[in-house]
Design a protein around this motif. Sequence first.
Motif, mmCIF file in Angstrom:
data_model
loop_
_atom_site.group_PDB
_atom_site.id
_atom_site.type_symbol
_atom_site.label_atom_id
_atom_site.label_comp_id
_atom_site.label_asym_id
_atom_site.label_seq_id
_atom_site.Cartn_x
_atom_site.Cartn_y
_atom_site.Cartn_z
ATOM 1 N N MET A 94 15.957 9.408 -13.734
ATOM 2 C CA MET A 94 15.022 8.523 -13.027
ATOM 3 C C MET A 94 15.801 7.499 -12.211
ATOM 4 S SD MET A 94 12.377 7.945 -16.202
ATOM 5 C CE MET A 94 11.154 7.051 -15.259
ATOM 6 N N PRO A 95 16.638 7.943 -11.276
ATOM 7 C CA PRO A 95 17.472 6.979 -10.542
ATOM 8 C C PRO A 95 16.662 6.174 -9.540
ATOM 9 C CG PRO A 95 17.747 9.176 -9.620
ATOM 10 C CD PRO A 95 16.853 9.326 -10.821
ATOM 11 N N GLY A 96 16.976 4.892 -9.480
ATOM 12 C CA GLY A 96 16.455 4.065 -8.404
ATOM 13 C C GLY A 96 15.043 3.555 -8.545
ATOM 14 N N THR A 97 14.179 4.258 -9.245
ATOM 15 C CA THR A 97 12.778 3.840 -9.291
ATOM 16 C C THR A 97 12.612 2.600 -10.165
ATOM 17 O OG1 THR A 97 10.526 4.668 -9.606
ATOM 18 C CG2 THR A 97 12.103 5.192 -11.318
ATOM 19 N N PRO A 98 11.712 1.694 -9.814
ATOM 20 C CA PRO A 98 11.454 0.547 -10.699
ATOM 21 C C PRO A 98 10.895 1.024 -12.037
ATOM 22 C CG PRO A 98 10.486 0.206 -8.516
ATOM 23 C CD PRO A 98 10.916 1.625 -8.577
ATOM 24 N N ILE A 99 11.397 0.471 -13.120
ATOM 25 C CA ILE A 99 10.920 0.809 -14.468
ATOM 26 C C ILE A 99 10.446 -0.475 -15.130
ATOM 27 C CG2 ILE A 99 11.595 1.619 -16.761
ATOM 28 C CD1 ILE A 99 13.499 3.573 -15.447
ATOM 29 N N ARG A 100 9.217 -0.456 -15.602
ATOM 30 C CA ARG A 100 8.654 -1.610 -16.288
ATOM 31 C C ARG A 100 8.674 -1.351 -17.792
ATOM 32 N NH1 ARG A 100 9.633 -3.178 -11.828
ATOM 33 N NH2 ARG A 100 8.098 -3.749 -10.245
ATOM 34 N N PHE A 111 0.810 -1.208 0.000
ATOM 35 C CA PHE A 111 0.000 0.000 0.000
ATOM 36 C C PHE A 111 0.850 1.267 0.000
ATOM 37 C CE2 PHE A 111 -3.316 -2.924 1.457
ATOM 38 C CZ PHE A 111 -4.381 -2.490 0.689
ATOM 39 N N ALA A 112 2.146 1.143 0.227
ATOM 40 C CA ALA A 112 3.012 2.319 0.305
ATOM 41 C C ALA A 112 3.356 2.835 -1.083
ATOM 42 C CB ALA A 112 4.286 1.985 1.074
ATOM 43 N N GLU A 113 3.804 4.084 -1.125
ATOM 44 C CA GLU A 113 4.322 4.672 -2.358
ATOM 45 C C GLU A 113 5.849 4.668 -2.349
ATOM 46 O OE1 GLU A 113 0.990 7.969 -3.507
ATOM 47 O OE2 GLU A 113 2.118 8.319 -1.661
ATOM 48 N N VAL A 114 6.427 4.992 -1.195
ATOM 49 C CA VAL A 114 7.880 4.965 -1.022
ATOM 50 C C VAL A 114 8.197 4.008 0.121
ATOM 51 C CG1 VAL A 114 9.963 6.303 -0.551
ATOM 52 C CG2 VAL A 114 8.082 7.350 -1.816
ATOM 53 N N VAL A 115 9.159 3.122 -0.103
ATOM 54 C CA VAL A 115 9.585 2.167 0.922
ATOM 55 C C VAL A 115 10.989 2.542 1.367
ATOM 56 C CG1 VAL A 115 10.145 -0.243 1.412
ATOM 57 C CG2 VAL A 115 8.146 0.311 0.028
ATOM 58 N N VAL A 116 11.142 2.777 2.669
ATOM 59 C CA VAL A 116 12.456 3.054 3.247
ATOM 60 C C VAL A 116 12.992 1.747 3.825
ATOM 61 C CG1 VAL A 116 13.748 4.351 4.973
ATOM 62 C CG2 VAL A 116 11.850 5.437 3.770
ATOM 63 N N LEU A 138 21.067 6.437 -1.174
ATOM 64 C CA LEU A 138 21.602 5.776 0.017
ATOM 65 C C LEU A 138 21.893 6.863 1.038
ATOM 66 C CD1 LEU A 138 22.736 3.135 1.350
ATOM 67 C CD2 LEU A 138 24.954 3.770 0.395
ATOM 68 N N ILE A 139 21.113 6.893 2.109
ATOM 69 C CA ILE A 139 21.185 7.967 3.093
ATOM 70 C C ILE A 139 21.656 7.398 4.425
ATOM 71 C CG2 ILE A 139 19.919 9.856 4.193
ATOM 72 C CD1 ILE A 139 19.999 10.062 1.166
ATOM 73 N N THR A 140 22.614 8.082 5.058
ATOM 74 C CA THR A 140 23.059 7.686 6.394
ATOM 75 C C THR A 140 22.313 8.527 7.425
ATOM 76 O OG1 THR A 140 24.900 9.260 6.256
ATOM 77 C CG2 THR A 140 25.343 6.989 5.603
ATOM 78 N N VAL A 141 21.755 7.855 8.436
ATOM 79 C CA VAL A 141 20.961 8.552 9.444
ATOM 80 C C VAL A 141 21.317 8.024 10.829
ATOM 81 C CG1 VAL A 141 19.013 8.951 7.889
ATOM 82 C CG2 VAL A 141 19.056 6.900 9.311
ATOM 83 N N SER A 142 20.886 8.764 11.819
ATOM 84 C CA SER A 142 20.979 8.316 13.209
ATOM 85 C C SER A 142 19.615 8.550 13.840
ATOM 86 C CB SER A 142 22.072 9.075 13.965
ATOM 87 O OG SER A 142 22.006 8.773 15.343
ATOM 88 N N ALA A 143 18.877 7.472 14.061
ATOM 89 C CA ALA A 143 17.555 7.598 14.669
ATOM 90 C C ALA A 143 17.653 8.098 16.100
ATOM 91 C CB ALA A 143 16.839 6.246 14.629
ATOM 92 N N LYS A 144 18.791 7.875 16.736
ATOM 93 C CA LYS A 144 18.967 8.281 18.132
ATOM 94 C C LYS A 144 19.174 9.787 18.251
ATOM 95 C CE LYS A 144 21.667 7.094 22.244
ATOM 96 N NZ LYS A 144 22.788 6.267 22.764
ATOM 97 N N THR A 145 20.013 10.360 17.380
ATOM 98 C CA THR A 145 20.323 11.795 17.466
ATOM 99 C C THR A 145 19.504 12.641 16.497
ATOM 100 O OG1 THR A 145 22.116 11.640 15.828
ATOM 101 C CG2 THR A 145 22.674 11.201 18.131
ATOM 102 N N GLU A 149 7.445 -5.149 -6.083
ATOM 103 C CA GLU A 149 6.109 -4.594 -5.872
ATOM 104 C C GLU A 149 5.931 -3.255 -6.591
ATOM 105 O OE1 GLU A 149 3.451 -5.773 -4.534
ATOM 106 O OE2 GLU A 149 4.315 -7.658 -3.840
ATOM 107 N N GLY A 150 7.017 -2.752 -7.189
ATOM 108 C CA GLY A 150 6.919 -1.511 -7.955
ATOM 109 C C GLY A 150 6.913 -0.259 -7.103
ATOM 110 N N ARG A 151 7.517 -0.289 -5.930
ATOM 111 C CA ARG A 151 7.549 0.884 -5.051
ATOM 112 C C ARG A 151 8.855 1.632 -5.213
ATOM 113 N NH1 ARG A 151 2.927 0.737 -5.515
ATOM 114 N NH2 ARG A 151 2.012 -1.294 -5.147
ATOM 115 N N ALA A 152 8.799 2.949 -5.027
ATOM 116 C CA ALA A 152 10.024 3.735 -4.992
ATOM 117 C C ALA A 152 10.787 3.354 -3.727
ATOM 118 C CB ALA A 152 9.696 5.225 -4.989
ATOM 119 N N VAL A 153 12.092 3.181 -3.837
ATOM 120 C CA VAL A 153 12.901 2.664 -2.729
ATOM 121 C C VAL A 153 13.959 3.677 -2.331
ATOM 122 C CG1 VAL A 153 14.443 0.810 -1.968
ATOM 123 C CG2 VAL A 153 12.525 0.280 -3.477
ATOM 124 N N VAL A 154 14.070 3.895 -1.020
ATOM 125 C CA VAL A 154 15.152 4.692 -0.431
ATOM 126 C C VAL A 154 15.828 3.813 0.605
ATOM 127 C CG1 VAL A 154 15.750 6.715 0.939
ATOM 128 C CG2 VAL A 154 13.966 6.887 -0.805
#
Length: 484
Positions: free
Chosen positions: A445-451, A279-284, A347-354, A307-312
């Motif tokens: 169009m980087p990263g997105t699924p293309i059919r 059901f999502a549009e973007v999947v992290v 490709l993103i680097t994150v810190s959920a804590k800070t 599933e054809g979702r945009a992926v990050v």
Amino acid sequence: MSFTLAIVGRPNVGKSTLFNRLVGKRLALVDDQPGVTRDLREGEAKLGDLRFTVIDTAGLEDATDDSLQGRMRRLTERAVEMADACLFMIDARAGVTPTDEVFADILRRKGSPVFVAANKAEGMAADAGVMEAYGLGLGDPIRLSAEHGEGLNELYTALMPLADQYEERAKEDAPAIDVTVHEDEDAPDHTPTEKKPLQIAVVGRPNAGKSTLINKILGEDRLLTGPEAGITRDAISLTLDWSGTPVRIFDTAGMRKKAKVQDKLEKLSVSDGLRAVKFAEVVVVLLDAAIPFEQQDLRIADLAEREGRAVVVAVNKWDVEDDKQDKLKELKEAFTRLLPQLRGAPLITVSAKTGRGLERLHDAIRKAHDVWNKRITTAHLNRWLDGMVQAHPPPAPQGKRIKLRYMTQAKTRPPGFIVMCSHPDKMPAAYSRYLVNGLREDFDMPGTPIRMTMRGQSDKNPYKGRKKAPPSKLRKHTQGRKKD
């Protein structure tokens, strides 16, 4: 304005079953074993003509320490403080327990209304438990059967005065001046709005930090977190404004290898998370910086692409990394090598804590969503196709040259293209990948699924094989044309 009703009670008294009954959907996981629900789940309830927000809570445990049960209790107590009214559920077949009496005493001190519901009250076996509920000092109990839908009329009658009270308050709080809002007609259809927020699913292995990340985005401890792996069970959805973007974000249960998933409840949790991905549009896809790109991470990312979702891809726990530059270089190389189907995905680097890297994650999600909805004109596509064919003509299997005639975009979300050609069944997969990679690079169009679908177009003469007209009819037809 509608009121908020929190359903509270001991584990396994039927809170989630009643929640599903009120919202009209099987949103909350339900199982015979106690303690299935751990997080707070909100839903829009419908009961007759009443419309209100209902909150499903974790079972109230007699624990006040920092254990998992203690944290679940504090989260439930917070829901009680947030809600306008509480529905305290007991098991009518088990009767009123000492734990019920303790929690009833806590709710009695609450300023807002508290209703008592004796659930599982179908049949004569529950009569004694219903009579005991009168002794809780919270008014007349409502005799319910959440499983069979019995007693909802009594619940409606109890909630009606509360609904009337909030309806009068809404009229008093209504602004005296009407404000007309003109919507921007030129805004693209995919722009997130409050009615249609951007749907984001956060997925990953257990203990990757999904709930912690969403709590940091929310700015409050809304989801249950802790050092234990596999705390989240339900796919919890939360609606919020993230840096000016209306989003609906799904926190999902951690997904382990299929061979390790033996417990029935874990199977339900994983299937709930997979439904959130659909059901999502973007999947992290959230990875652990210490052990990134495990086999299960690759399966989860590949599932989102299929599933054809945009992926990050987000790499969490970046704050504990020492050699960040070398680690980032290693991550990018592994990403390119192990997930070629997501070539160019952020490709993103994150810190959920800070909270570091959250703005970059937000920008990457918005860009991935825009690319996922991108549309290219047919004229532009065909000029591009001519250039691609001239640079690298398609092969000629068995001496038959494959001719690419024209190309058009058939759909978005994700972008889908149709190429009309001769001998589509003989088109090598490598040439299709050549065209897909070219689309990614030339149209940003980087990263997105293309059919891409190859569709055949006949080269044959449409008149070939038809019977010729007899000579006499052919002469008459010719003479008639000469006379004219």
